[in-house]
Design an enzyme around this catalytic site. Structure first.
Site, PDB file in Angstrom:
ATOM      1  CE1 TYR A 141     -59.633  16.798  -3.984  1.00  0.00           C
ATOM      2  CE2 TYR A 141     -57.392  17.321  -3.312  1.00  0.00           C
ATOM      3  CZ  TYR A 141     -58.753  17.526  -3.214  1.00  0.00           C
ATOM      4  OH  TYR A 141     -59.229  18.482  -2.342  1.00  0.00           O
ATOM      5  CD  GLN A 202     -66.333  19.467  -1.315  1.00  0.00           C
ATOM      6  OE1 GLN A 202     -66.303  18.655  -0.388  1.00  0.00           O
ATOM      7  NE2 GLN A 202     -65.807  20.686  -1.206  1.00  0.00           N
ATOM      8  CG  ASN A 225     -58.250  17.787   3.134  1.00  0.00           C
ATOM      9  OD1 ASN A 225     -58.917  16.798   2.814  1.00  0.00           O
ATOM     10  ND2 ASN A 225     -58.741  19.000   3.138  1.00  0.00           N
ATOM     11  CB  SER A 248     -42.253  13.139   2.508  1.00  0.00           C
ATOM     12  OG  SER A 248     -41.477  12.790   1.391  1.00  0.00           O
ATOM     13  CD  GLN A 270     -38.457  13.775   2.107  1.00  0.00           C
ATOM     14  OE1 GLN A 270     -39.667  13.870   2.012  1.00  0.00           O
ATOM     15  NE2 GLN A 270     -37.679  13.749   1.035  1.00  0.00           N
ATOM     16  CG  HIS A 273     -41.788  17.715   1.776  1.00  0.00           C
ATOM     17  ND1 HIS A 273     -42.499  18.322   0.789  1.00  0.00           N
ATOM     18  CD2 HIS A 273     -40.785  17.052   1.164  1.00  0.00           C
ATOM     19  CE1 HIS A 273     -41.958  18.031  -0.388  1.00  0.00           C
ATOM     20  NE2 HIS A 273     -40.915  17.263  -0.180  1.00  0.00           N
ATOM     21  CD  GLU A 338     -41.892   9.409  -0.074  1.00  0.00           C
ATOM     22  OE1 GLU A 338     -41.627   9.938   1.028  1.00  0.00           O
ATOM     23  OE2 GLU A 338     -42.652   9.934  -0.912  1.00  0.00           O
ATOM     24  CG  HIS A 339     -37.538  10.105  -1.238  1.00  0.00           C
ATOM     25  ND1 HIS A 339     -38.480  10.667  -0.408  1.00  0.00           N
ATOM     26  CD2 HIS A 339     -37.939  10.372  -2.508  1.00  0.00           C
ATOM     27  CE1 HIS A 339     -39.423  11.260  -1.147  1.00  0.00           C
ATOM     28  NE2 HIS A 339     -39.125  11.087  -2.421  1.00  0.00           N
ATOM     29  CG  ASP A 372     -38.506  15.530  -4.524  1.00  0.00           C
ATOM     30  OD1 ASP A 372     -38.843  14.329  -4.494  1.00  0.00           O
ATOM     31  OD2 ASP A 372     -38.155  16.157  -3.517  1.00  0.00           O
ATOM     32  CD  GLU A 426     -62.885 -26.386  -6.339  1.00  0.00           C
ATOM     33  OE1 GLU A 426     -63.670 -25.634  -6.967  1.00  0.00           O
ATOM     34  OE2 GLU A 426     -61.678 -26.122  -6.160  1.00  0.00           O
ATOM     35  CG  HIS A 431     -67.936 -24.786 -12.200  1.00  0.00           C
ATOM     36  ND1 HIS A 431     -69.000 -24.301 -11.482  1.00  0.00           N
ATOM     37  CD2 HIS A 431     -67.066 -23.749 -12.295  1.00  0.00           C
ATOM     38  CE1 HIS A 431     -68.776 -23.032 -11.160  1.00  0.00           C
ATOM     39  NE2 HIS A 431     -67.609 -22.675 -11.640  1.00  0.00           N
TER      40      HIS A 431
END
Lengths: 440, 440
Positions: A141, A202, A225, A248, A270, A273, A338-339, A372, A426, A431
């Site tokens: 995506y 969709q 989104n 981020s 950063q 963003h 993250e970074h 990046d 068990e 088994h």
């Protein structure tokens, strides 16, 4: 107007609580969005292509009536190559260099992450092991509009192709019918197999269930989104998904010896963003922190995205005076950023103390922006403290493992008795009998 | 009364649709259960120990008033060791053998799955790599009551300990106050660090958010009922979770040369798990299929769980005549079964054609039950076709990776130009400037 960026000191009473308040972030769970995504998914599952066409025309505001066939929304390989050819030479070369480096890193990763599987033989001839295979087909995506990043196309598609995925299908919406040529060029370079200009819940539904035109995939990766995120959560289990990404983050640990302008710009990179992005500096030198603050105020006005940066730094940023570099590492483990930039002399000594981080950038020349785009490692990284338990997107995300068990006749005699004993314990008698039938 | 087990033939018209109908399974999404789980989670997050105590007394029907402290529900190491010591010798020995073999396999897996990470140096001195670290703390959910399986304790805890997880916290409800000694013994053998006798969504909430008594974990693994599954879905992102498991499945490919009683019992061993479990046989030999059916009818009456087996085989089982072994492999890839037995001469030739399966059991002595208990590989496997994109539980589920990027001064000159070019293309000027500041 100077930025009112938060300043904390680890020696102050209540520091941990104040830091927790800065870090606190909860993704809003919007019931209405979740319901809308569920409705769209159910409709795509039931009506396939027709539903995808209708939603695409409505939500992406495409002109005229929906096309008769979803095939009209496929962009062929010639168009992708044309997009690539249309780029200015410098940009095309930069994109190719980035792709080559990302490819090389992930080839290395593939070699190092156990992709060959293993098989070993026990004394009685029993063989045990693991087979590693790529996923058959993956969906990527790619957001349309302002957050359309060609670098993300490279970062999502290249590890899939390196893993050996046979078919990579990209979906990218074209709001108001506008194509992003740089994104299409990146798809061409990354070797994406098919591209459809659809998006939203969709598109997620089309990839998860398959339609007459769009084949069902095995996993869907890539950011989107709130509708896309809600749809991905809902199809998890029918297909695999990657992480649901939060805002981020960058955490900089600096020993006070780096040009303060560099650190200020790293924090900006950063913050630009989005308003929810988070930039934090940890440093044991109060005087140096003041210099970075001065650089921030000096450099801000020249930044085209200065309002986003200002809001992000004011609302979610922090300059933190720590006792020493050891404490900085301890705090970094609690933040699990993250970074993580370790901008210091001999950074490896501090990196060795880090247990939780999406990516570590070591030494003053390793700005996060290099990672990046073109250093090679993936820029899709765990956010919101999820580096405690998850990893950068990688070749391993496009592979799966199968256990291999080949028990010899002799092995079945010893293992059968153990299995039967436990199975009876068990209360699973079939088994037990299944094992016992193989006993002499 | 003989079983009316479904028989299909791949040569029949509409075979693929009939097979799809047999395979179709959708986990019921119960809105009421999801809401109840959400309410419990929110309450545990807000009120911690007190909420966990109240729900535990209510749902597990514990006698008297809730304890004053959740600490009263912790089972200490001495009690775990006592449970182990109380087992009959044969059972204790079997449990220890199983644990040793599971341990040995996962140690091998750790060595083979890239646990050491990697680091390489480019010509200009830039270093790139990946650091691999264990999760700090993991929660294991173990169901109470009838589905309490000591083998599952081993299969969940041992890979975590092999990965290097410092603290493994097990939760297990005790409905009506009844402890399962075999489960506690398995916890002792597996090296579980702490055990609390709580369960349900309240236990998931306690592990995900942490309470005064129960520390927050980084990941929650292990099967549970519908409330547990709903709660795990909801805390995903705050902590990691494993797969949401569907009903268990076995697919047997047989060339017609194995004792039909063995195959019948293998089908039973899956069917006895629960009415929704699925057992399917693929075989090119119609006469052999008839023999297996005769064995099924001959052996069923002696099985203590015969009613569960009968329902499972009638509702979800199938005996499928295929054209040849090649077609069997092709169908097996479409089914992507949790357990795949290839009961045939020279099984490896067929195993090589399999792309999707949780675990492969090769040759006539490799009954699935051996893998369930003691062969060594994990018995927590992807169900419901998720083997298309996911893997057995393993050491890698208790590790995560961090990218390592150390750009040299020379490297920053070349990479900086590439990054700046692409950052300007994406409209992220601070990214570009951050790279350019490092240029000479």
């Amino acid at each position: 107007m100077s930025i009112a960026i938060r300043k904390l000191d680890s020696a102050d009473a209540g520091f941990r609580d104040k830091l927790s308040a800065v870090l606190a972030f909860e993704a809003s769970e919007d019931e209405a969005i979740d319901r809308a995504a569920a409705t769209i998914l159910a409709d795509v599952k039931a009506r396939g292509d027709a539903a995808v066409l209708e939603y695409t025309w409505r939500f992406d505001r495409l002109p005229g009536q929906p096309a008769a066939s979803l095939a009209a929304l496929e962009i062929g390989q010639e168009a992708l190559q044309a997009a690539l050819a249309s780029l200015p030479e410098a940009r095309r070369a930069a994109l190719q260099t980035a792709a080559d480096r990302v490819h090389a890193y992930h080839e290395r990763q593939k070699k190092e992450c156990g992709s060959d599987g293993f098989l070993y033989t026990e004394a009685d001839g029993t063989e045990l092991g693991q087979k590693v295979t790529p996923l058959d087909r993956v969906g990527i995506y790619v957001p349309g509009g302002k957050a359309a990043y060609p670098s993300s196309v490279l970062m999502n598609a290249i590890p899939a192709k390196v893993a050996g995925v046979q078919e990579v299908i990209m979906v990218v919406p074209t709001p108001d019918g506008v194509h992003n040529e740089l994104v299409l060029a990146a798809a061409a370079i990354a070797g994406v197999d098919r591209v459809f200009t659809i998006g939203g819940a969709q598109a997620v539904g089309a990839l998860a269930y398959g339609t007459a035109t769009i084949p069902q995939v095995d996993k869907i990766v890539g950011p989107g989104n709130a509708y896309v995120a809600a749809a991905k959560r809902r199809v998890f289990g029918i297909v695999g998904i990657d992480m649901i990404a939060g805002p981020s983050e960058i955490l900089v640990i600096c020993d006070g010896t780096t040009d303060p302008d560099w650190i200020a710009m790293d924090l900006f990179s950063q913050a630009e963003h989005d308003e929810l992005a988070q930039s934090i500096l940890l440093c044991p030198d109060a005087a140096y922190i003041a210099k970075v603050e001065a650089s921030i105020n000096k450099l801000l006005d020249a930044m085209p995205r200065k309002e986003v940066i200002r809001t992000s730094l004011t609302d979610r940023g922090a300059l933190v005076k720590v006792r020493d570099m050891d404490e900085a590492c301890e705090i970094a483990n609690a933040i699990a950023a993250e970074h993580l930039e370790i901008s210091a002399e001999e950074p490896q000594q501090w990196a060795d103390k880090i247990r939780h981080a999406g990516a570590m950038f070591l030494g003053r020349y390793s700005s996060e922006s290099l990672g990046d785009y073109c250093a090679g490692p993936n820029h899709v990284l765990p956010t919101s403290r999820t580096a405690r338990f998850s990893s950068p997107l990688g070749v391993y995300d496009f592979q799966k493992r199968s256990s291999v068990i080949r028990v010899s006749e002799a092995g079945a005699q010893t293992l059968g008795r153990v299995a039967a004993e436990l199975a009876y314990g068990e209360g699973l008698q079939a088994h037990a009998r299944s094992a016992e039938l193989r006993l002499k």
